[in-house]
Design a protein around this motif. Structure first.
Motif, PDB file in Angstrom:
ATOM      1  N   CYS A  85      31.111  19.718  44.168  1.00  0.00           N
ATOM      2  CA  CYS A  85      31.850  19.398  42.943  1.00  0.00           C
ATOM      3  C   CYS A  85      33.225  20.067  42.914  1.00  0.00           C
ATOM      4  O   CYS A  85      34.173  19.504  42.386  1.00  0.00           O
ATOM      5  N   GLU A  86      33.336  21.273  43.438  1.00  0.00           N
ATOM      6  CA  GLU A  86      34.643  21.926  43.376  1.00  0.00           C
ATOM      7  C   GLU A  86      35.317  21.955  44.749  1.00  0.00           C
ATOM      8  O   GLU A  86      36.228  22.725  44.983  1.00  0.00           O
ATOM      9  N   GLY A 129      41.224  21.538  36.701  1.00  0.00           N
ATOM     10  CA  GLY A 129      39.996  20.743  36.735  1.00  0.00           C
ATOM     11  C   GLY A 129      39.939  19.945  38.029  1.00  0.00           C
ATOM     12  O   GLY A 129      40.917  19.299  38.409  1.00  0.00           O
ATOM     13  N   ASP A 131      38.208  16.899  40.042  1.00  0.00           N
ATOM     14  CA  ASP A 131      37.458  15.680  39.714  1.00  0.00           C
ATOM     15  C   ASP A 131      36.672  15.163  40.911  1.00  0.00           C
ATOM     16  O   ASP A 131      37.186  15.119  42.018  1.00  0.00           O
ATOM     17  N   THR A 140      34.077  16.643  36.254  1.00  0.00           N
ATOM     18  CA  THR A 140      35.187  17.584  36.367  1.00  0.00           C
ATOM     19  C   THR A 140      34.647  19.007  36.345  1.00  0.00           C
ATOM     20  O   THR A 140      33.835  19.354  35.491  1.00  0.00           O
ATOM     21  N   THR A 141      35.091  19.796  37.299  1.00  0.00           N
ATOM     22  CA  THR A 141      34.731  21.209  37.347  1.00  0.00           C
ATOM     23  C   THR A 141      35.966  22.009  36.960  1.00  0.00           C
ATOM     24  O   THR A 141      37.049  21.753  37.483  1.00  0.00           O
ATOM     25  N   ARG A 142      35.799  22.941  36.029  1.00  0.00           N
ATOM     26  CA  ARG A 142      36.962  23.724  35.600  1.00  0.00           C
ATOM     27  C   ARG A 142      36.515  25.113  35.172  1.00  0.00           C
ATOM     28  O   ARG A 142      35.328  25.361  34.997  1.00  0.00           O
ATOM     29  N   TYR A 155      31.323  22.288  33.525  1.00  0.00           N
ATOM     30  CA  TYR A 155      31.384  20.949  34.091  1.00  0.00           C
ATOM     31  C   TYR A 155      31.392  19.911  32.972  1.00  0.00           C
ATOM     32  O   TYR A 155      30.690  20.061  31.976  1.00  0.00           O
ATOM     33  N   ALA A 163      37.624   7.492  32.174  1.00  0.00           N
ATOM     34  CA  ALA A 163      38.408   8.630  32.682  1.00  0.00           C
ATOM     35  C   ALA A 163      39.669   8.856  31.850  1.00  0.00           C
ATOM     36  O   ALA A 163      40.084   9.990  31.635  1.00  0.00           O
TER      37      ALA A 163
END
Ligand code: SF4
Lengths: 389, 303
Positions: A85-86, A129, A131, A140-142, A155, A163
């Protein structure tokens, strides 16, 4: 301060056996602690120096903390997925099949797989973030706190078609279980028995999920996809081909292994193509005996015929046991063409799109009703004569 | 780490079929007794085939959300979970006494405690009684009331009738209801003639089914003459031949079913701490271990 006393203590403790993670190394030597990042190197550190050095590379420390302490689960699919994810390097990626890249990007129009990011770049990107796409899900990972750039990630998920939507226009959830209800109905309110059908409804978002909650939510949207993706990456996806699966069936499904080989291909063409299912069919007729239909480009591997296909196969196995006959029915050429258009429109799920007054379309409702009025007998059946009995 | 897998039938056609499974699994989640809780289905996803690989725990307790031992619990579920050492004899069951057997799932390398179905557990008797309480909204229901436990019948699975009779007998021994009878859809004594089998004016009818569906929401209400057409609904209670029939719908939708899931897992060695008490609190149980009735939380079905 984002490097905590706890971090220092844990790192010092574990240094004895050596730490090597995402470019960050800590070791305990005869000459004090040794510390290494891609940018810097420290040796001969006493306790007090260690603290200062760790603070000088706090991104590496907090990154280590997130993955080793918060996420944990070395070797698990959950951990691999969260790293994907990241865009972190996947520790156990041995296939090399999709370099640096997720299988989960979805459609063939998506950009080429992106290279994994090193810690410093990832920390910059996590501020904005990062995506990812997983089937019809945008993830989205932030950082939980962007200003602080602390270690803690959160997340967000929404439909890829949303989106650009304003969050205020979406129904926002924070409980993974809400995904069950969303995944149950298509945009027309019909039941979706196949979770990987490309018919996920829009209009919702999950925000601020923890890693565990993200994985749980994905599990409700697309059950077992993370586990099978992980297996595929590691080269140990177990595939059960058609014959094996069919022969295993009992009870009313005992008949499915009688489905002729060519009918299995028609079935795969009917059910397992990208327009109907986001899974990529990896099963064939039998080991070394491929079905002559493309398995599709779906993001998730399909490792054996699903229950929906088995249920449909039962119907086809029964229907295919019938003999063929020659029939004579009177039709104009246009009416024959119209039959083709009707079948095609139903098969493509296009009937809703045909405009009321578009009587040039053979699948138009008035055209169909006209054909029925003209060609059906009083029992509601086509007037056809069997020629060969 | 330990995981609970609730294995249920599910449906390709009816989105509600899995509701009780999710509801009871959620109740167990709330207790925190298991590190992971998963629903798994024959007709939905995750399928039995895939579920074990989605858990991280090494110890997995699989509880079939089925009423009786038979085709699904003895053939389909163990086969689909890849429990290769499985053999129905390992349950050493007479048809209602399966407790658990410990096996390996060959695709995932995990220890599986494969439990007997919820429907034959002793705690299910409490759920049936609780169902009668919630349907009548009478915590003390019993005196002056008859209770009918309804099953499908023996044409499909002889153990299904055994499960019905087992609980019927247990409730009868409690001497709580004036009369307790087992009735069936497809064999004698038939649920169609429910009023002929009871002298009590008030009769609670509890179908021992996991989920509400065709049988419990269409067949049985029409067969009992609660309504001419199930689409019109029916009253609870409904007047039939001078009796008041309190029809409850599927017992499997009763909140207390979560307790049976926990007991099955605990019998198989799961560490569930005080989860049972938590469940009984969460669902407002009327039949706690102390036998003290309290108010039910659910209203009758079918309207
Ligand atoms: S069998 Fe076909 S339709 Fe079913 S999940 Fe696999 S690819 Fe999709």
């Amino acid at each position: 301060m984002t490097v905590t006393a706890d971090d220092i203590e844990t790192l010092a403790e574990r240094a004895a056996s050596g730490i090597a993670f995402d470019g960050f190394r800590v070791a305990e030597t005869d000459d004090g602690y040794a510390l290494e990042t891609p940018e810097n190197e420290w040796t001969g550190l006493e306790d007090a120096d260690l603290e200062r050095a760790l603070e000088a590379c706090e991104e590496y420390v907090t990154n280590w903390r997130y993955w080793q302490e918060t996420v944990g689960g070395a070797g698990t699919a959950r951990r691999a997925f969260l790293r994907w994810c990241e865009r972190a390097p996947l520790e156990d990626d041995r296939t090399g099949a999709s370099p640096g890249g997720p299988v989960g990007s979805g459609d063939s129009n998506s950009p080429a797989p992106e290279e994994p990011l090193a810690v410093a770049d990832r920390y910059d990107a996590l501020g904005e973030g990062i995506d990812r796409r997983w089937g019809q899900l945008a993830i989205t990972t932030r950082f939980l706190d962007v200003d602080d750039r602390d270690y803690e990630r959160v997340y967000d998920i929404w439909h890829v078609d949303d989106a650009d939507a304003d969050l205020a226009a979406l129904e926002v959830h924070d409980d993974p279980r809400a995904a069950r209800e969303i995944a149950t109905y298509d945009p027309d309110g019909r039941y979706r028995p196949l979770k990987t059908a490309p018919t996920l409804a829009t209009g919702w978002a999950f925000t601020g999920l923890t890693g565990d909650e993200l994985v749980e939510t994905i599990g409700f949207f697309y059950p077992a996809t993370i586990a099978n993706w992980h297996r595929e990456r590691r080269g140990n996806l177990d595939v059960d081909h058609w014959l094996e699966t069919a022969q295993r069936q009992t009870g009313i499904y005992d008949v499915v292994d009688e489905l002729p080989r060519e009918a299995v291909a028609w079935m795969a063409e009917a059910c397992c193509v990208d327009s109907q299912c986001l899974r990529r069919r990896e099963w064939e007729y039998d080991e070394g005996d491929d079905i002559d239909v493309d398995g599709g480009d779906g993001p998730f591997p399909c490792r054996e015929p699903c229950s929906l296909v088995i249920a449909a196969a039962r119907t086809w196995a029964i229907l295919e046991s019938e003999d063929e006959h020659a029939y004579r029915l009177e039709l104009t050429t246009s009416e024959l063409n119209q039959l083709e258009e009707l079948i095609d429109a139903v098969a493509e799920g296009r009937t809703d799109e045909i405009r009321e007054a578009d009587v040039t379309d053979g699948a138009n409702r008035y055209r169909a009703r006209y054909l029925r009025a003209k060609r059906f007998d009083e029992n509601g059946a086509l007037e056809a004569t069997k020629l060969d009995d | 780490m330990q995981a609970l897998v609730v294995a249920a039938h599910g449906s390709h056609l009816n989105p509600d079929a899995s509701d009780p499974t999710y509801a009871h699994a959620d109740t167990v989640r709330e207790t925190g007794a298991f590190d992971e809780v998963r629903e798994a289905f024959w007709k939905e996803e995750p399928h039995f085939r895939e579920v074990i690989r989605t858990v991280e725990s090494d110890e997995v307790f699989v509880v079939p959300l089925f009423i009786s031992e038979g085709y699904f619990t003895e053939q389909v579920i163990p086969r689909e979970l890849r429990l290769e050492q499985w053999d129905p004899d390992k349950w050493e069951s007479d048809g209602t006494s399966a407790s658990q057997v410990t096996l390996e799932a060959t695709d995932a390398g995990k220890t599986i405690h494969y439990c007997g179905p919820v429907g034959t557990h002793d705690a299910m008797t409490d759920v049936i009684v609780q169902r009668a309480e919630t349907a009548t909204e009478k915590p003390g229901v019993g005196e002056g009331f008859g209770l009918a436990v309804v099953g499908h019948g023996t044409d499909r699975n002889e153990n299904s009738a055994k499960a019905i009779e087992y609980h019927t007998e247990r409730i009868r021994e409690r001497d709580r209801f004036d009369e307790v009878k087992a009735l069936f859809m497809d064999e004698e004594p038939e649920v169609d003639d429910v009023t002929e089998y009871f002298e009590s004016e008030d009769v609670v009818v509890v179908p021992l089914f996991v989920a509400d569906g065709y049988h419990t929401q269409e067949d049985i209400p029409e067969d009992m003459a609660l309504t001419e057409d199930y689409r019109l609904g029916w009253d609870v209670p409904a007047e039939v031949d001078g009796h008041r029939i309190w029809y409850t719908g599927a017992v499997g939708t009763e909140d207390l079913m979560a307790d049976v899931l926990l007991e099955r897992a605990a019998d198989a060695g799961a560490d569930i701490g005080d989860a049972r008490e938590t469940v009984r609190k969460l669902v407002g149980s009327a039949t706690g271990a102390d036998g003290e009735p309290s108010a039910g939380t659910e209203t009758g079905m079918g309207d």
